[in-house]
Design an enzyme around this catalytic site. Structure first.
Site, PDB file in Angstrom:
ATOM      1  N   HIS A 160      35.501  52.877  32.578  1.00 58.17           N
ATOM      2  CA  HIS A 160      36.740  53.668  32.568  1.00 58.17           C
ATOM      3  C   HIS A 160      36.476  55.152  32.324  1.00 58.17           C
ATOM      4  O   HIS A 160      37.388  55.968  32.496  1.00 58.17           O
ATOM      5  CB  HIS A 160      37.695  53.153  31.500  1.00 58.17           C
ATOM      6  N   ASP A 196      34.834  43.499  36.440  1.00 56.65           N
ATOM      7  CA  ASP A 196      35.667  43.501  35.241  1.00 56.65           C
ATOM      8  C   ASP A 196      37.120  43.218  35.624  1.00 56.65           C
ATOM      9  O   ASP A 196      37.559  43.547  36.731  1.00 56.65           O
ATOM     10  CB  ASP A 196      35.560  44.864  34.560  1.00 56.65           C
ATOM     11  N   HIS A 198      39.672  44.719  34.616  1.00 58.24           N
ATOM     12  CA  HIS A 198      40.377  45.988  34.777  1.00 58.24           C
ATOM     13  C   HIS A 198      39.633  46.872  35.782  1.00 58.24           C
ATOM     14  O   HIS A 198      38.406  46.892  35.823  1.00 58.24           O
ATOM     15  CB  HIS A 198      40.471  46.711  33.438  1.00 58.24           C
ATOM     16  N   ASP A 285      35.989  39.713  31.152  1.00 59.60           N
ATOM     17  CA  ASP A 285      37.368  39.522  30.709  1.00 59.60           C
ATOM     18  C   ASP A 285      38.248  38.868  31.774  1.00 59.60           C
ATOM     19  O   ASP A 285      39.470  38.776  31.607  1.00 59.60           O
ATOM     20  CB  ASP A 285      37.995  40.823  30.215  1.00 59.60           C
TER      21      ASP A 285
END
Length: 343
Positions: A160, A196, A198, A285
């Site tokens: 991120h 991931d 996200h 995740d």
């Protein structure tokens, strides 16, 4: 497969985060990496080695010098402002405000160099993140020297983090730095595959206008999930990078069959790009029990994921990203690596 790991990751040990509109116990904590290390040892995946030290110039291939200076010097400024608690930003230069000025005040600096309020800075954040970069670069160096794969057990995660801002528990973009290193070492084309839950908004933004690094992300639809403001299917790159960015957003509740189909799409795109090396942003995740996510992958699906990644038939650097179901995190992570090794 060789695993690179440093206990210095634990220097970043936040106690709280802001989530769901309140302060909650932090979920990106040292036990995450330690559980993965323990599982690597338990199954005998391969040797666990400390990282080499790399020069700051490798970070500057991805991050701006002023951002790096901010991270490195932040805690001294925080203490000088007579603050000792974990630091959370709370004001940002959104639409209609100026982003071309860098405030002197510590709270203004925090807002200038961040994009969310959920990623606390602590006394040890810089040291931990900086060592994480060395972990990633050491793994990339192993693959560059001719080995098929290596695992960078990085913490905090990185995908991120953009060139000049942090967020999403990420401060330095380990995967992007590893990809830039592989390019600098002579790999003509590098692909980054982010698995991931996200979207890897930081990695996308770093390479969005480049044609030598292909970025592909399989993630929850940002209309429903963090980071909300990047990761849509119509984001395909700009300028020289047009056509070199592929987002594959999936619906909440996605299970293995739909996820496997997305992996197949990613493989076709990376094959067409003609990548010479692959960097995998390995977030776990997507697991059905992850406390902050909404996919439905099961333990055995991560073995299948590793097998699918082996099918890309590329020298591969695995970079640890998210995954917060701590009791299963080591199992799921090592399942990917074992599936890859056995395929």
């Amino acid at each position: 497969m060789r695993t690179i790991f440093s206990p210095d990751h634990a220097l970043h040990h936040p106690e709280q985060e802001i989530a769901d509109g309140m302060l909650k116990p932090a979920v990106e904590i040292p036990v995450r990496a330690n559980m993965v290390r323990d599982r690597v040892e338990a199954v005998g995946l391969g040797p666990i080695e400390p990282p080499r030290a790399f020069e700051r110039s490798h970070l500057e291939r991805v991050h701006t010098a002023d951002y790096l200076d901010f991270l490195e010097g932040f805690w001294a400024k925080w203490l000088a402002a007579e603050r000792v608690h974990e630091a959370f930003p709370f004001a940002w230069p959104v639409r209609g405000l100026r982003s071309d000025v860098v405030p002197r005040h510590i709270d203004g600096l925090l807002g200038h160099y961040s994009f969310d309020a959920g990623s606390p800075l602590t006394a040890g954040t810089w040291a931990a993140a900086r060592t994480g970069v060395d972990v990633a670069l050491t793994a990339a160096g192993i693959v560059n020297s001719g080995e098929r794969s290596a695992f960078a057990l990085c913490r905090p995660p990185g995908h991120h983090a953009a060139a000049d801002y942090f967020g999403g528990y990420c401060f330095l973009n380990n995967a992007a730095i590893a990809a830039a290193y592989l390019r600098d070492q002579g790999a003509p084309r590098v692909a980054i595959l982010d698995v991931d839950y996200h979207h890897g908004n930081g990695t996308q933004s770093i390479f969005y206008d480049r044609d030598d690094v292909f970025f592909c992300s399989i993630h929850a639809d940002p209309a429903d999930e963090y980071p909300y403001f990047l990761g849509y299917a119509d984001e395909t790159g700009t300028g020289a990078g047009e056509g070199h960015n592929l987002n594959l957003p999936l619906a909440l509740g996605t299970a293995w069959p739909a996820y496997a189909e997305a992996l197949g799409t990613a493989r076709k795109a990376i094959d067409a790009f003609g990548a010479d090396a692959l960097v995998v942003s390995l977030g776990l995740d997507t697991f059905e029990k992850d406390p902050i996510s909404g996919f439905a992958l099961k333990n055995q699906d991560f073995l299948r994921m590793g097998e699918a990644l082996a099918g890309f038939d590329l020298p591969t650097v695995f970079i640890m990203e998210g995954g917060y179901a701590v009791e299963d995190l080591g199992i799921n992570c090592v399942n990917v690596l074992t599936g890859f090794e056995q395929a």
